[in-house]
Scaffold this motif. Structure first.
Motif, PDB file in Angstrom:
ATOM      1  N   SER A   1       3.626  -4.516   7.474  1.00 44.05           N
ATOM      2  CA  SER A   1       2.604  -6.075   7.128  1.00 44.05           C
ATOM      3  C   SER A   1       3.847  -7.451   6.558  1.00 44.05           C
ATOM      4  O   SER A   1       2.686  -8.025   6.575  1.00 44.05           O
ATOM      5  CB  SER A   1       2.990  -5.234   5.263  1.00 44.05           C
ATOM      6  OG  SER A   1       2.003  -4.461   5.842  1.00 44.05           O
ATOM      7  N   LEU A   2       4.903  -6.958   6.284  1.00 44.70           N
ATOM      8  CA  LEU A   2       5.598  -8.072   5.900  1.00 44.70           C
ATOM      9  C   LEU A   2       5.833  -8.713   7.198  1.00 44.70           C
ATOM     10  O   LEU A   2       6.152  -9.909   7.294  1.00 44.70           O
ATOM     11  CB  LEU A   2       7.048  -7.941   6.103  1.00 44.70           C
ATOM     12  CG  LEU A   2       8.268  -9.146   5.524  1.00 44.70           C
ATOM     13  CD1 LEU A   2       7.796 -10.125   3.932  1.00 44.70           C
ATOM     14  CD2 LEU A   2       9.677  -8.616   5.182  1.00 44.70           C
ATOM     15  N   ILE A   3       6.143  -8.367   8.609  1.00 41.42           N
ATOM     16  CA  ILE A   3       6.122  -8.662   9.415  1.00 41.42           C
ATOM     17  C   ILE A   3       4.896  -9.893  10.428  1.00 41.42           C
ATOM     18  O   ILE A   3       4.940 -10.618  10.395  1.00 41.42           O
ATOM     19  CB  ILE A   3       6.454  -8.147  10.715  1.00 41.42           C
ATOM     20  CG1 ILE A   3       7.811  -7.732  10.158  1.00 41.42           C
ATOM     21  CG2 ILE A   3       6.364  -8.874  12.395  1.00 41.42           C
ATOM     22  CD1 ILE A   3       9.413  -8.886  10.643  1.00 41.42           C
TER      23      ILE A   3
ATOM     24  N   ALA B   1       0.773   8.527   8.448  1.00 38.57           N
ATOM     25  CA  ALA B   1       1.385   6.788   9.045  1.00 38.57           C
ATOM     26  C   ALA B   1       3.113   7.491   9.739  1.00 38.57           C
ATOM     27  O   ALA B   1       4.147   7.107   9.743  1.00 38.57           O
ATOM     28  CB  ALA B   1       1.706   6.196   8.427  1.00 38.57           C
ATOM     29  N   SER B   2       3.029   8.634   7.981  1.00 28.44           N
ATOM     30  CA  SER B   2       4.674   8.754   8.540  1.00 28.44           C
ATOM     31  C   SER B   2       5.154  10.041   9.312  1.00 28.44           C
ATOM     32  O   SER B   2       5.875  10.219   9.724  1.00 28.44           O
ATOM     33  CB  SER B   2       4.465   9.613   7.135  1.00 28.44           C
ATOM     34  OG  SER B   2       5.038   8.125   6.257  1.00 28.44           O
ATOM     35  N   ALA B   3       4.094  11.505   9.602  1.00 29.22           N
ATOM     36  CA  ALA B   3       4.118  11.964   9.588  1.00 29.22           C
ATOM     37  C   ALA B   3       3.114  12.310  10.579  1.00 29.22           C
ATOM     38  O   ALA B   3       1.454  12.443   9.736  1.00 29.22           O
ATOM     39  CB  ALA B   3       4.727  13.194   9.297  1.00 29.22           C
TER      40      ALA B   3
ATOM     41  N   ARG C   1       8.586   1.943   7.726  1.00 23.29           N
ATOM     42  CA  ARG C   1       7.388   1.106   8.882  1.00 23.29           C
ATOM     43  C   ARG C   1       6.153   0.336   8.265  1.00 23.29           C
ATOM     44  O   ARG C   1       5.751  -0.576   8.889  1.00 23.29           O
ATOM     45  CB  ARG C   1       6.698   2.329   9.987  1.00 23.29           C
ATOM     46  CG  ARG C   1       6.402   1.840  11.016  1.00 23.29           C
ATOM     47  CD  ARG C   1       6.009   2.308  11.848  1.00 23.29           C
ATOM     48  NE  ARG C   1       5.158   2.696  13.221  1.00 23.29           N
ATOM     49  CZ  ARG C   1       4.282   3.908  13.411  1.00 23.29           C
ATOM     50  NH1 ARG C   1       4.055   4.350  12.103  1.00 23.29           N
ATOM     51  NH2 ARG C   1       2.874   3.176  13.486  1.00 23.29           N
ATOM     52  N   GLY C   2       5.896   1.233   7.713  1.00 23.12           N
ATOM     53  CA  GLY C   2       4.280   0.694   6.964  1.00 23.12           C
ATOM     54  C   GLY C   2       4.742  -0.899   6.336  1.00 23.12           C
ATOM     55  O   GLY C   2       4.029  -1.964   6.441  1.00 23.12           O
ATOM     56  N   PHE C   3       5.124  -0.519   5.472  1.00 26.26           N
ATOM     57  CA  PHE C   3       5.911  -2.120   4.705  1.00 26.26           C
ATOM     58  C   PHE C   3       6.698  -2.894   5.983  1.00 26.26           C
ATOM     59  O   PHE C   3       6.024  -4.159   5.671  1.00 26.26           O
ATOM     60  CB  PHE C   3       7.175  -1.902   4.034  1.00 26.26           C
ATOM     61  CG  PHE C   3       8.072  -2.863   3.667  1.00 26.26           C
ATOM     62  CD1 PHE C   3       7.524  -3.903   2.392  1.00 26.26           C
ATOM     63  CD2 PHE C   3       9.316  -3.700   4.145  1.00 26.26           C
ATOM     64  CE1 PHE C   3       7.997  -5.058   2.232  1.00 26.26           C
ATOM     65  CE2 PHE C   3       9.964  -4.751   3.283  1.00 26.26           C
ATOM     66  CZ  PHE C   3       9.369  -5.554   2.361  1.00 26.26           C
TER      67      PHE C   3
ATOM     68  N   GLU D   1       1.009  -1.246   0.065  1.00 24.87           N
ATOM     69  CA  GLU D   1       0.092   0.104  -0.015  1.00 24.87           C
ATOM     70  C   GLU D   1       0.944   1.249  -0.348  1.00 24.87           C
ATOM     71  O   GLU D   1       1.439   1.406   0.534  1.00 24.87           O
ATOM     72  CB  GLU D   1      -0.899   0.087   1.191  1.00 24.87           C
ATOM     73  CG  GLU D   1      -2.028  -0.281   1.427  1.00 24.87           C
ATOM     74  CD  GLU D   1      -3.374  -0.095   2.472  1.00 24.87           C
ATOM     75  OE1 GLU D   1      -3.269   1.154   2.950  1.00 24.87           O
ATOM     76  OE2 GLU D   1      -3.344  -0.769   3.099  1.00 24.87           O
ATOM     77  N   GLY D   2       0.846   2.236  -1.665  1.00 20.97           N
ATOM     78  CA  GLY D   2       1.744   3.258  -1.046  1.00 20.97           C
ATOM     79  C   GLY D   2       1.717   3.614  -2.459  1.00 20.97           C
ATOM     80  O   GLY D   2       0.863   3.584  -2.787  1.00 20.97           O
TER      81      GLY D   2
END
Ligand SMILES: Cc1cc2nc3c(=O)[nH]c(=O)nc-3n(C[C@H](O)[C@H](O)[C@H](O)COP(=O)(O)OP(=O)(O)OC[C@H]3O[C@@H](n4cnc5c(N)ncnc54)[C@H](O)[C@@H]3O)c2cc1C
Length: 515
Positions: free
Chosen positions: A235-237, A359-361, A230-232, A79-80
């Motif tokens: 999701s991966l974890i 989610a970033s700022a 952080r978003g990535f 998502e991005g």
């Protein structure tokens, strides 16, 4: 006993672990830091999330090298935002590095020269990139160490690509010289920035094929995840855990012992046994952790590459929206002086979180990262005061330089942090704080790169110091090759009734399906 223990939870280690877990093997990732990510990780400060190194994921669209990773572990697309490109600010002009091939073809001729020689150079770079990006996506494996590898490489390159293999012995400078473009300042300046960022090398030394892949990396697609890295990682974890994988953070590995049938991994939180081990840490660390045959096999590579390493300085700013207004693109790369060496601000990358990416700022603010390459020795042996002073000076300098793009940058910053090689050494444990793999030359890449398999059965190396090198895309390709190697090794060892558990039957089934 785990099927596979993975040392290091950076993109290469987590990518390998998730693939193997998805194929039914039991895996554990041992990560020294308090969270995974390594050089593609993140940290949080006052409601901002900053990317510590990589800000963009390369080739993560469908059919791409990173896209294949997501697909193979059953993860949805990131998502991005797919970046439309970015702007290169040369001392005397700007060049928009469009992702769209047609726009880029027009822009490069308009901004950098439209002679027969220029057209011929771009044509060659495009042809090389077309063939070798395709080869990467089908999983080409280097160095070639047997007939199997050679056939696989030939298939990956394809008949149409075979004539291009002769360029394996060319540098980028050879291609420029052959067209009389070696002294074209703007062209060489732009190419220098692009190869320093992607293959850590110079125009004079960069292997032509690797340089062509680096120069065209935008065409492969750059994605900035919502919430940045952080978003990535979230999701991966989440996906890795859903598959049953085990991630232990704050779990530094101290040594590995074993002879090929099984391994004992000593961590600061106890000993773990595994049938196979993947060392997803820089080669110099892998050599320190052992076992002895790995250290011996790596020694000649490490001696050869001892001086081919470099570091990075990164400034992290949390700024009000209006400080980064007025630009169509969120990513910029700046060269200040054609005549000065690259690094320390002369070639720096500015990445800004997407507007509205809360989610970033926090709302009304943006997370901004400025990164530049640096030498390691000026950061070594400093007193605490000298270190603080140097860090402050370089931070100020980079912000001042970035004001060419954003004139008010940093004046209202609510977060201001600077990372140096000492920071990377502390948080990612990379020796001397060297990041991004070796500076690539004809002598240390491709056929001369550090292989994933050093001859000790069931022991693997992956990450940006092994082939194909640095960057998220290279690490994803490495994880694919190593996962295939682990599965093949497992299938050689599988005997009827050796794994009586349901989990292991699943693993054996996965291994059979892999071939
Ligand atoms: C400033 C900067 C900008 C970059 N920008 C981009 C970009 O935009 N796009 C891109 O694709 N790439 C970029 N890169 C490159 C990319 O980030 C790296 O090549 C990649 O993340 C390396 O991943 P890795 O898994 O090989 O190694 P690492 O990320 O170093 O991961 C290794 C992990 O192992 C852990 N570890 C180390 N020792 C131990 C131990 N003894 N026990 C347990 N764990 C241990 C570390 O904590 C770390 O998490 C950038 C790099 C930097 C530094």
């Amino acid at each position: 006993m785990y099927d596979v223990a993975i040392i290091g939870g950076g993109i290469a280690g987590m990518g390998t672990a998730a693939r193997l877990q998805a194929r039914g093997l039991s895996t554990i990732v041992l990560e020294a830091h308090g969270q995974p990510g390594g050089c593609a990780g993140y940290f949080r400060r006052n409601g901002f999330s900053f990317d510590v190194g990589a800000t963009t994921l390369v080739d993560f669209g469908p059919g791409g090298v990173g896209g294949e990773l997501l697909e193979s572990i059953g993860m949805l697309p990131i998502e991005g935002d797919a970046l439309p490109g970015y702007v290169a600010w040369l001392p005397d002009r700007t060049v928009t590095l469009h992702r769209d091939p047609a726009l880029w073809s027009r822009e490069r001729l308009k901004a950098l020269g439209d002679t027969q020689a220029h057209r011929s150079l771009w044509l060659l770079l495009d042809r090389l990139a077309g063939v070798f990006w395709r080869a990467s996506r089908v999983g080409v494996r280097l160095p070639i160490r047997g007939l199997d590898d050679a056939l696989r490489a030939a298939r990956a390159v394809g008949l149409d690509g075979l004539p291009l293999v002769r360029y394996l012995s060319w540098t980028l400078a050879d291609a420029l010289r052959a067209r009389g473009l070696g002294d074209d300042r703007a062209l060489v300046g732009l190419l220098s920035m692009l190869v320093e960022d992607t293959v850590h090398s110079s125009v004079a030394e960069a292997p032509l094929i690797n340089a062509a892949l680096g120069i065209t990396i935008r065409g492969a697609g750059l994605t900035r995840a919502r919430g940045g890295m952080r978003g990535f990682w979230h999701s991966l974890i989440a996906r890795y855990r859903e598959l049953g994988g085990e991630l232990r953070v704050g779990c530094s590995v101290e040594r590995v012992e074993g002879q090929g049938r099984s391994y004992h991994v000593t961590t600061r939180r106890g000993v773990i046994s595994a049938i196979q081990v993947v060392a997803a840490v820089p080669a110099r660390l892998a050599a320190r952790l052992g076992p002895e045959p790995i250290a011996e096999a790596l020694a000649p590579f490490l001696r050869r590459d001892a001086n081919a390493v470099g570091g990075a300085v990164v400034v992290f700013l949390g700024v009000p929206d209006d400080e980064v207004a007025g630009q169509a693109f969120t990513h910029h790369q700046l060269l200040h002086d054609y005549d000065q060496p690259l690094g320390n601000g002369n070639n720096m990358f500015v990445s800004v979180s997407t507007p509205g990416d809360t989610a970033s700022a926090p709302a009304g603010f943006r997370a901004l990262m400025i990164s530049t390459h640096c030498k390691l020795d000026p950061w070594e042996g400093l007193t605490p005061e000298a270190y603080r002073a140097r860090k402050h000076e370089v931070g100020e300098r980079l912000i001042t330089m970035a004001r060419r793009v954003y004139p008010e940058l940093g004046r209202g910053a609510v977060v201001r942090e600077v990372a140096t090689p000492a920071t990377y050494e502390r948080f990612t444990r990379r020796p001397r704080g060297a990041v991004g793999g070796v500076r690539q030359t004809l002598a240390n890449t491709n056929q001369h790169a550090i292989p994933h398999d050093l001859g000790l059965p069931g022991y693997w190396l992956v990450g940006d110091s092994t082939w194909p090198g640095l960057g998220t895309v290279a690490c994803c390709l490495g994880s694919r090759l190593v996962a295939a190697g682990v599965l093949a090794e497992g299938s050689r060892r599988v005997r009827p009734n050796r794994f009586p558990t349901a989990r292991a039957r699943g693993a054996a089934h996965a291994i059979r399906n892999a071939h």
